[in-house]
Structure formats: C-alpha cells, structure tokens
Write a protein that holds these residues in place. Structure first.
Motif, short mmCIF file in Angstrom:
data_model
loop_
_atom_site.label_atom_id
_atom_site.label_comp_id
_atom_site.label_asym_id
_atom_site.label_seq_id
_atom_site.Cartn_x
_atom_site.Cartn_y
_atom_site.Cartn_z
N ASP A 33 -1.94 -7.56 -5.50
CA ASP A 33 -2.80 -6.09 -5.04
C ASP A 33 -4.32 -6.69 -4.10
N ASP A 35 -7.16 -3.64 -3.61
CA ASP A 35 -8.27 -2.53 -4.05
C ASP A 35 -8.03 -2.91 -5.24
N ASN A 36 -9.46 -2.90 -5.93
CA ASN A 36 -9.64 -2.79 -7.29
C ASN A 36 -8.24 -4.09 -7.77
N THR A 37 -8.28 -4.80 -7.19
CA THR A 37 -7.47 -5.88 -8.32
C THR A 37 -8.20 -7.17 -7.40
N ASP A 117 -3.74 -4.06 -9.97
CA ASP A 117 -4.48 -3.09 -11.11
C ASP A 117 -4.06 -1.28 -11.55
N GLN A 118 -2.37 -1.59 -11.30
CA GLN A 118 -1.82 -0.28 -11.43
C GLN A 118 -0.55 -0.29 -11.63
N ASP A 122 2.16 -1.68 -8.99
CA ASP A 122 2.33 -3.32 -8.79
C ASP A 122 3.24 -3.54 -9.91
MG LIG Z 1 -4.79 -1.48 -6.56
#
Ligand SMILES: [Mg+2]
Length: 175
Positions: A33, A35-37, A117-118, A122
């Motif tokens: 992933d 974003d935020n990963t 991160d989800q 993910d």
């Molecule tokens: Mg993410």
C-alpha cells in the motif's frame, strides 16, 4: 470471517519486516500500500529511509510494487519518484487488482506478501487470495475522512488479536 481480517504479522512499520527471513522462506514479491504505509497520507516526499528500504528489498531479490486505492496522479507520480511499478485505483479489498499486480510481476500468491496499514482493504484483500499479509501501524493520523470509520472497526478486530508479534520487544522498550 474474522480469519480473513487477521494479518499474518502485525508490525510497527515496514522497517520492522524481516525481509531476509521472508526471502529465505520463499517470498519473492512485495505488494505494498502507499498512503500511511510507505509515507504519510498524500505525501509526495520519499524519505531517504524509504529509498534505502526499497534498495535493500531489491538487493535481497524482491520485486516491489505499489497497490493503492488512491488516484492515478498521486500513485503514479510517487511510483515514478521511487522507481517502482504501481497499480492505482485498485479497489482493495476486491481481488481483481491483486491478481492484475501479481500477473504484472509474474508472481504467485504463495510467493507474495501484502503490506498495508488497513485491515479492511490491504489485509482483507490479501488474505482472500492467500498472500502473506503484514499489517503496519499507520504512519500518521491524518487521512482520508472515510477511513476514520473503518479505523474504529479495526480497533475492534485488533482487540481480539495478540499484540504485534515481531515488535513486542521494541514496543515494550518504547513505553
Ligand atoms: Mg493506507
């Protein structure tokens, strides 16, 4: 259903994944992933630490590919910046984009890890196809508004899971 929501590993960040170990036991491709990963949500900046991690992964022998639900411009500009392929508007957790990405890399589910991160995008999508799923903690709080609702549900799922396995030691030393 709960089994599909459970990551195989839960770590603090991508830097805590034991890449050598996973290569030795047969994994060859990393679907990740964005974003935020890899970076903060919508951040166009690739940190030197991230660049070094990608280099390490390639040196070990991994192929790395971004798989993101975000828009074409955001995803492809970042992918170009860090020099790896990417699939945008992936529609995770639907299986289609995972299959497309694995076909692009000529890799099989058995050889592939999915990092994100989800849980509900993910991890769920990766588990449905039998990938080795690794959940990371989101890099930063700020994110797409729709994600906030699923975060609450994630906390419910995580409550029923053991503590992050690999990082137990790190986590404790942080406290
Ligand atoms: Mg993410």
């Amino acid at each position: 259903m709960l089994a599909f929501l459970r990551p195989r590993e839960f770590v603090t960040s991508i830097y805590d994944i034991n890449l050598h170990h996973h290569y030795e036991r047969g994994l060859r491709s990393i679907l990740t992933d964005l974003d935020n990963t890899l970076v903060e949500w919508n951040s166009p900046v690739a940190t030197p630490k991230l660049m070094a991690w990608l280099e390490d992964a390639k040196t070990i022998g991994f192929q790395v590919c971004i798989i993101s639900n975000n828009e074409e411009t955001r995803v492809m500009e970042f992918a170009k910046l860090v020099g790896i392929p990417a699939v945008y508007k992936a529609g995770k957790p639907r299986k289609r984009a995972y299959r497309k990405t694995m076909a692009m890399l000529s890799t099989t589910p058995r050889e592939t890890m999915m990092v994100g991160d989800q849980i509900f995008t993910d991890v769920l999508g990766g588990n449905r196809l039998g990938l080795y799923t690794i959940l990371v903690k989101p890099i930063h709080q700020q994110e797409f508004i729709g994600t906030k609702v699923t975060r609450k549900l994630e906390r419910l799922v995580l409550r029923q899971m053991p503590e992050p396995t690999i990082n137990k030691v790190n986590e404790k030393s942080e406290r």
